[in-house]
Design an enzyme around this catalytic site. Structure first.
Site, short mmCIF file in Angstrom:
data_model
loop_
_atom_site.label_atom_id
_atom_site.label_comp_id
_atom_site.label_asym_id
_atom_site.label_seq_id
_atom_site.Cartn_x
_atom_site.Cartn_y
_atom_site.Cartn_z
N THR A 356 0.82 -1.19 0.00
CA THR A 356 0.00 0.00 0.00
C THR A 356 0.86 1.25 0.00
O THR A 356 1.90 1.29 0.62
CB THR A 356 -0.90 -0.01 1.24
OG1 THR A 356 -1.63 -1.21 1.25
CG2 THR A 356 -1.79 1.18 1.28
N VAL A 357 0.37 2.31 -0.68
CA VAL A 357 1.03 3.60 -0.62
C VAL A 357 0.04 4.62 -0.08
O VAL A 357 -1.16 4.56 -0.35
CB VAL A 357 1.58 4.07 -1.99
CG1 VAL A 357 2.74 3.19 -2.42
CG2 VAL A 357 0.49 4.10 -3.05
#
Length: 537
Positions: A356-357
């Site tokens: 995830t970013v």
């Protein structure tokens, strides 16, 4: 608001917060942050900058997200907070029976079965059309350029890329996974630190998304390519599933914590778990010097909130209990009453019925964005649509195969989702966006940085740098290797099973931007556990 200035914390890495006036982008990769700043300087707003940064992250940090992933956003603009749920649904024709018929008793991690409709391209198009100032073609230019020309891989990125390659090399031997190797391991290995990696197919796909505002991905040439790949390799996903998809504007949910409103996206996301924990903790007083009692109560509240989330949270249509019941002050007090001096075994309650970013952006006009995007478990399903660079997510892995479970697999359903953006306001005015990425660490990270900010008056950088813990299951707790040893021992005496984790990235990666309401000055913090950076103007 002392947390705009205060710099220290007894067990933190001594880093300074970052200040700016005209604009700020905080994320996990320097090139992506600079891409967002470039858009701001070219006349874009914080929403344009968020889209540019997010698209760029699919290129320069593909170990965490991709074009074929999901996204959520909280957007403050013109005096109001807007929520966007850009998570996709499962294919219409998938079912527990169909998956079991293929020999699976649990949802697999890789291949077509856990693939759900990707929402990220839809999020970019929707945000651009509704709130952007620049065209999507201009906003995606930096990402397209990096995809076509390449960029030098950072040491942190190289490490995670190598880990993913080693797993995929052993487990993903079917020919349908070959395109992943062609795209992400063109030399038969993961790229090394400092090595240039580029993906022209990725660049062509981003250009197609820019030109069509995402329409091609769902109802055009890109949709046809995804459909054909699924059809040829035994997938459930069809062009009809893609064509029926649209991102959903939602009303954010919130709790009041010590005079501040903490906002999250409503279920199917797990942001409600962070809010439940804060609701429980709001009834306690925390002494800055009594770290053991603070950590103990945080952990206990988090365990209770996760137990409720695991049992009750899914797509709202399938939930037995309404969000307002799970977040009521009465239910929070009931759960708070279970917390004593000794670690408990968490069990779900029953409220009264009624890899995830993350990025944060702000501009001088007062717009602020909290945005999160992910493929899940690093590169996701291991599938890349041939000729496109589209790495497909495996978000469906979170579905249950138990027919009695609220999150049971069904066709056309959104699964329980781990990625959550956060936002804080006070007296109906924005304080700013925050987030901590990292699977089930995310609501735990939200609670820790919010309490560091509000209860202990830390500035954004200090709030992020403070040592973290995470609950795993039962009474098992992991702490960072720089977590104070004497506090870990005392938590053990309270019944917590403490393990020291040497890998700092296990505890999430966060970003924060706060706005000073009196001056408009922005103050930000970025993640010290990864390649976190802040671009300012």
């Amino acid at each position: 608001m002392e947390f705009f200035q205060r710099q220290t914390y007894p067990y933190a890495v001594p880093r300074q917060a970052t200040y700016a006036k005209k604009g700020m982008i905080a994320t996990s990769q320097p090139l992506a942050a600079q891409a967002g700043l470039e858009i701001l300087k070219n006349g874009g707003n914080a929403i344009d900058a968020a889209i540019a940064t997010a698209a760029c992250l699919t290129v320069v940090e593909p170990t965490s997200n991709g074009i074929g992933g999901d996204a959520f956003a909280l957007v403050w603009t013109k005096g109001k907070l807007h929520g966007l749920n850009a998570s996709g649904k499962s294919p219409k024709h998938i079912s527990v029976e169909a998956v079991k018929g293929l020999g699976y008793e649990e949802m697999p991690k890789y291949g077509w079965i856990p693939v759900t409709v990707p929402g990220a391209p839809g999020a970019w198009g929707e945000l651009s059309k509704k709130f952007g100032k620049l065209s999507l073609q201009e906003v995606l230019k930096p990402a397209i350029q990096y995809a076509n020309e390449g960029f030098p891989v950072s040491p942190t990125l190289s490490k995670f890329w190598k880990k993913a390659y080693e797993v995929y090399e052993q487990q993903l031997t079917h020919e349908m996974f070959q395109e992943w190797c062609t795209t992400f391991a063109p030399k038969g290995r993961a790229p090394a630190a400092g090595e240039i990696w580029h993906s022209p197919n990725h660049g062509k796909t981003l250009q197609e998304i820019a030109d069509s505002y995402g329409e091609s991905f769902y109802r055009g040439e890109l949709a046809e390519r995804i459909h054909q790949f699924s059809k040829e390799s035994g997938g459930f996903l069809t062009k009809d599933d893609l064509a029926s998809y649209h991102p959903e504007w939602v009303d954010p949910i919130q709790v009041n914590y010590r005079g501040y409103s903490i906002w999250e996206i409503p279920p199917n996301g797990q942001g409600i778990i962070a809010l439940q924990a804060l609701n429980i903790l709001d009834g306690f007083h925390f002494d800055e010097k009594d770290h053991v009692e603070t950590y103990h109560k945080q952990i206990e509240a988090m365990k209770l909130a996760f137990a409720d989330g695991e049992k009750h949270v899914s797509e709202p249509l399938f939930m037995k209990h309404a969000v307002r019941d799970l977040l009521s002050k009465e239910y929070g007090a009931l759960r708070r009453g279970l917390i004593g001096d000794y670690a408990l075994q968490p069990e779900a309650g029953e409220p009264a019925l009624s890899g995830t970013v993350y990025l944060a952006t702000a501009d001088q006009e007062g717009n602020m964005v909290s945005f999160i995007q992910s493929n899940y478990m690093g590169f996701g399903s291991g599938l890349v649509v041939p000729g496109t660079g589209i790495a497909l997510q495996n978000r469906g892995h979170n579905f249950s195969m138990d027919p009695s479970h609220v999150n049971v697999l069904a066709g056309g359903k959104r699964t329980y989702h781990t990625i959550i953006p956060g936002f804080m306001t006070k007296d109906n005015q924005p304080v700013g966006p925050f987030g901590v990425m990292g699977g089930f660490m995310q609501p735990q990270g939200h609670v820790q940085v919010i309490m560091n900010t509000i209860d202990f008056q830390m500035n954004p950088q200090a709030a992020l740098d403070a040592p973290r813990w995470q609950w795993l299951k039962d009474k098992q707790i992991e702490v960072e290797n720089r977590f104070p040893h004497h506090i870990a021992l005392e938590l053990g005496e309270k019944g917590h099973h403490i393990q020291v984790q040497l890998e700092p990235n296990s505890f999430g990666s966060g970003q924060i931007i706060w706005r000073n309401p009196a001056t408009g000055v922005l103050v930000g913090g970025t993640e010290s556990r990864t390649d976190g950076t802040i671009a300012t103007w």
